[in-house]
Design a protein around this motif. Structure first.
Motif, PDB file in Angstrom:
ATOM      1  N   SER A  23       0.427  10.399  -2.492  1.00 55.92           N
ATOM      2  CA  SER A  23       0.652   9.266  -3.394  1.00 55.92           C
ATOM      3  C   SER A  23       0.435   7.982  -2.610  1.00 55.92           C
ATOM      4  O   SER A  23       1.332   7.491  -1.917  1.00 55.92           O
ATOM      5  N   LEU A  24      -0.780   7.453  -2.689  1.00 57.41           N
ATOM      6  CA  LEU A  24      -1.144   6.258  -1.919  1.00 57.41           C
ATOM      7  C   LEU A  24      -1.287   5.051  -2.844  1.00 57.41           C
ATOM      8  O   LEU A  24      -1.627   5.185  -4.014  1.00 57.41           O
ATOM      9  N   LYS A  25      -1.053   3.891  -2.265  1.00 56.70           N
ATOM     10  CA  LYS A  25      -1.128   2.636  -3.022  1.00 56.70           C
ATOM     11  C   LYS A  25      -2.498   2.004  -2.853  1.00 56.70           C
ATOM     12  O   LYS A  25      -3.067   1.991  -1.753  1.00 56.70           O
ATOM     13  N   HIS A  26      -2.979   1.483  -3.944  1.00 54.35           N
ATOM     14  CA  HIS A  26      -4.293   0.859  -3.936  1.00 54.35           C
ATOM     15  C   HIS A  26      -4.313  -0.344  -2.988  1.00 54.35           C
ATOM     16  O   HIS A  26      -3.380  -1.134  -2.923  1.00 54.35           O
ATOM     17  N   SER A  27      -5.383  -0.448  -2.200  1.00 57.04           N
ATOM     18  CA  SER A  27      -5.655  -1.574  -1.310  1.00 57.04           C
ATOM     19  C   SER A  27      -4.679  -1.657  -0.130  1.00 57.04           C
ATOM     20  O   SER A  27      -4.593  -2.694   0.517  1.00 57.04           O
ATOM     21  N   LYS A  28      -3.951  -0.570   0.150  1.00 59.03           N
ATOM     22  CA  LYS A  28      -3.072  -0.527   1.306  1.00 59.03           C
ATOM     23  C   LYS A  28      -3.773   0.189   2.474  1.00 59.03           C
ATOM     24  O   LYS A  28      -4.640   1.041   2.272  1.00 59.03           O
ATOM     25  N   ASN A  29      -3.340  -0.154   3.699  1.00 59.18           N
ATOM     26  CA  ASN A  29      -3.958   0.408   4.898  1.00 59.18           C
ATOM     27  C   ASN A  29      -3.174   1.634   5.379  1.00 59.18           C
ATOM     28  O   ASN A  29      -1.934   1.615   5.427  1.00 59.18           O
ATOM     29  N   TYR A  30      -3.917   2.669   5.776  1.00 59.95           N
ATOM     30  CA  TYR A  30      -3.315   3.926   6.209  1.00 59.95           C
ATOM     31  C   TYR A  30      -4.002   4.414   7.482  1.00 59.95           C
ATOM     32  O   TYR A  30      -5.117   3.972   7.825  1.00 59.95           O
ATOM     33  N   LEU A  31      -3.329   5.344   8.158  1.00 58.64           N
ATOM     34  CA  LEU A  31      -3.866   5.973   9.371  1.00 58.64           C
ATOM     35  C   LEU A  31      -3.823   7.481   9.203  1.00 58.64           C
ATOM     36  O   LEU A  31      -2.767   8.052   8.919  1.00 58.64           O
ATOM     37  N   LEU A  32      -4.980   8.128   9.412  1.00 56.12           N
ATOM     38  CA  LEU A  32      -5.050   9.584   9.416  1.00 56.12           C
ATOM     39  C   LEU A  32      -5.114  10.037  10.873  1.00 56.12           C
ATOM     40  O   LEU A  32      -6.019   9.648  11.623  1.00 56.12           O
ATOM     41  N   PHE A  33      -4.115  10.834  11.279  1.00 51.53           N
ATOM     42  CA  PHE A  33      -4.063  11.363  12.648  1.00 51.53           C
ATOM     43  C   PHE A  33      -4.605  12.784  12.655  1.00 51.53           C
ATOM     44  O   PHE A  33      -4.160  13.640  11.863  1.00 51.53           O
ATOM     45  N   ILE A  34      -5.565  13.036  13.533  1.00 49.50           N
ATOM     46  CA  ILE A  34      -6.248  14.332  13.607  1.00 49.50           C
ATOM     47  C   ILE A  34      -6.073  14.899  15.012  1.00 49.50           C
ATOM     48  O   ILE A  34      -6.292  14.202  16.011  1.00 49.50           O
ATOM     49  N   THR A  35      -5.688  16.184  15.069  1.00 46.57           N
ATOM     50  CA  THR A  35      -5.554  16.893  16.349  1.00 46.57           C
ATOM     51  C   THR A  35      -6.351  18.193  16.267  1.00 46.57           C
ATOM     52  O   THR A  35      -6.248  18.931  15.283  1.00 46.57           O
ATOM     53  N   TRP A  48      -3.344  -5.413  -7.957  1.00 41.67           N
ATOM     54  CA  TRP A  48      -3.390  -3.969  -7.738  1.00 41.67           C
ATOM     55  C   TRP A  48      -2.077  -3.258  -8.062  1.00 41.67           C
ATOM     56  O   TRP A  48      -1.982  -2.050  -7.885  1.00 41.67           O
ATOM     57  N   GLN A  49      -1.092  -3.975  -8.544  1.00 42.18           N
ATOM     58  CA  GLN A  49       0.154  -3.338  -8.975  1.00 42.18           C
ATOM     59  C   GLN A  49       0.070  -3.077 -10.478  1.00 42.18           C
ATOM     60  O   GLN A  49      -0.058  -4.028 -11.260  1.00 42.18           O
ATOM     61  N   PRO A  50       0.134  -1.828 -10.936  1.00 45.50           N
ATOM     62  CA  PRO A  50       0.089  -1.570 -12.384  1.00 45.50           C
ATOM     63  C   PRO A  50       1.344  -2.112 -13.075  1.00 45.50           C
ATOM     64  O   PRO A  50       2.461  -1.987 -12.558  1.00 45.50           O
ATOM     65  N   TYR A  51       1.145  -2.696 -14.247  1.00 44.22           N
ATOM     66  CA  TYR A  51       2.241  -3.214 -15.060  1.00 44.22           C
ATOM     67  C   TYR A  51       2.172  -2.627 -16.465  1.00 44.22           C
ATOM     68  O   TYR A  51       1.093  -2.243 -16.948  1.00 44.22           O
ATOM     69  N   ALA A  66       7.064  -4.904 -17.063  1.00 43.05           N
ATOM     70  CA  ALA A  66       7.701  -4.219 -15.934  1.00 43.05           C
ATOM     71  C   ALA A  66       6.640  -3.561 -15.065  1.00 43.05           C
ATOM     72  O   ALA A  66       5.506  -3.332 -15.510  1.00 43.05           O
ATOM     73  N   GLU A  67       7.006  -3.263 -13.820  1.00 49.25           N
ATOM     74  CA  GLU A  67       6.113  -2.518 -12.948  1.00 49.25           C
ATOM     75  C   GLU A  67       6.029  -1.060 -13.391  1.00 49.25           C
ATOM     76  O   GLU A  67       6.978  -0.519 -13.952  1.00 49.25           O
ATOM     77  N   ILE A  82      -3.559  -4.151 -15.134  1.00 55.22           N
ATOM     78  CA  ILE A  82      -3.539  -4.397 -13.699  1.00 55.22           C
ATOM     79  C   ILE A  82      -4.390  -5.626 -13.426  1.00 55.22           C
ATOM     80  O   ILE A  82      -5.368  -5.890 -14.132  1.00 55.22           O
ATOM     81  N   ILE A  83      -3.986  -6.396 -12.424  1.00 61.81           N
ATOM     82  CA  ILE A  83      -4.757  -7.568 -12.013  1.00 61.81           C
ATOM     83  C   ILE A  83      -5.618  -7.154 -10.825  1.00 61.81           C
ATOM     84  O   ILE A  83      -5.104  -6.655  -9.817  1.00 61.81           O
ATOM     85  N   VAL A  84      -6.928  -7.355 -10.940  1.00 61.24           N
ATOM     86  CA  VAL A  84      -7.874  -6.882  -9.924  1.00 61.24           C
ATOM     87  C   VAL A  84      -8.509  -8.066  -9.217  1.00 61.24           C
ATOM     88  O   VAL A  84      -8.452  -9.208  -9.667  1.00 61.24           O
TER      89      VAL A  84
END
Length: 373
Positions: free
Chosen positions: A341-353, A232-235, A191-192, A257-259
């Protein structure tokens, strides 16, 4: 008339005597509390006879599992003397067994094992008359609760716990210590593991990616017909053992995990500080557990206000974050592993003001530091 009164008086005395005896003859199962019950020790009990006389008694025992049809019962006769009587197998006469099914009889009497689960073991005692009839009286009952769990008799082997695999269809293998292992079948589950779950919760709550309830051997290859495993999905995975449909026990829950080594080789563990104001979104970073940012402030009272979203989505992932600045060179470490809580190998955006409403965007790919060798 007097003869009838005499008869009734004698009858009442007889009933009172039998009730008194049954209440003064008690049974204790303290010897078995917390002990695995087998055919050799199931009769190990104490009978305390406070009646002052020896008696022939009938002992009825039952083992019942919670929320299950499984049941073991027995009856036997024995003689108890005044005082404490230690009952054991050699003092059992006219023994009669009663099992809910034949597989349970074989499992208990032939292999001295009980199924996995929580069960109640109760013993009731009644007096027997000269003709083996049960005399009137309140039975003396004793009950204990035990749990059977043979987690150490099934040992997972491969993939090892926390393994980083390169193949998408790994072999799952395990070892059992039952002397009758050739008579067992196994249930294998994969299972995941979702964020915030430990392995035990993940295997219990999440739908199985793959499950086979009738594995005959002690290894199986993850089949190509099952739902594909993603990088990158833990099982998590585990194995349960059955004897003719009766659950004996389960192994621990391990995870893997499969890397993708080709990606990991490109990522240095030690990240340098990124001066985002001079780039503002034109470079994608690898953030290994944290973002390391550099900013030159021209004001001693400046502050950075940060927000975080997954690329292409609107959900805010970071609680309101303010970074006070000093005049001049500022080095900022944002612990992503602790704050979001971020996912491995996923793309994110940090917005700074900034305080004066200057806006910047820092695109990055999050890398879980646990996956870096």
């Amino acid at each position: 008339m007097s003869s009838i009164k005499t008869y009734l008086t004698l009858l009442l005395l007889l009933l009172a005597t039998s009730v008194g005896y049954s209440q003064n003859i008690l049974v204790s199962l303290d010897q078995l509390d917390g002990i695995e019950i087998t055919p050799n020790n199931v009769f190990n009990m104490q009978v305390i006879n406070n009646s002052g006389a020896s008696h022939q008694v009938k002992i009825t025992g039952s083992i019942r599992y919670r929320n299950s049809r499984l049941r073991i019962g027995y009856t036997f006769n024995t003689n108890v003397q005044p005082g404490v009587n230690m009952i054991s197998r050699d003092k059992v006469n006219s023994l009669n067994w009663d099992f809910s099914d034949g597989a349970l009889r074989e499992l208990f009497l032939n292999y001295a094992k009980l199924p996995e689960g929580t069960y109640e073991y109760c013993v009731a005692l009644t007096l027997s008359g000269p003709g083996s009839e049960t005399q009137p009286g309140t039975p003396s009952d004793a009950c204990i609760y035990n749990k059977s769990a043979d987690i150490f008799l099934i040992n997972l082997i491969d993939p090892e716990n926390n393994a980083k695999l390169h193949e998408n269809y790994p072999m799952l293998s395990w070892m059992v210590n039952y002397p009758f292992a050739s008579a067992l079948t196994y249930r294998v589950r994969v299972a995941e593991q979702k964020q915030g779950q430990n392995p035990q919760n993940a295997i219990a709550r999440n739908p199985a990616m793959y499950q086979d309830n009738s594995v005959m051997g002690t290894s199986i290859v993850y089949p190509v017909t099952a739902k594909p495993l993603e990088k990158w999905q833990p099982y998590v995975w585990t194995v349960d053992a059955y004897y003719k449909g009766i659950l004996l026990g389960g192994a621990e829950v391990w995870k893997f995990i499969i890397v993708d080594d080709s990606l990991l080789k490109l990522i240095p563990r030690d990240q340098s500080y990124y001066e985002f104001a001079t780039h503002n979104g034109d470079t994608r970073l690898f953030a290994v557990g944290e973002l390391k940012l550099k900013y030159i402030s021209e004001s001693k009272n400046d502050t950075l206000y940060c927000s975080l979203k997954e690329e292409g989505k609107d959900k805010e992932l970071l609680a309101a974050l303010k970074e006070p600045l000093l005049l001049g060179d500022n080095r900022i470490d944002i612990d992503l592993a602790a704050k979001a809580s971020l996912k491995h190998s996923k793309n994110y955006l940090l917005f700074i003001t900034t305080r004066d409403q200057r806006r910047f965007v820092v695109p990055f790919t999050y890398i879980n530091p646990m996956y870096i060798k």
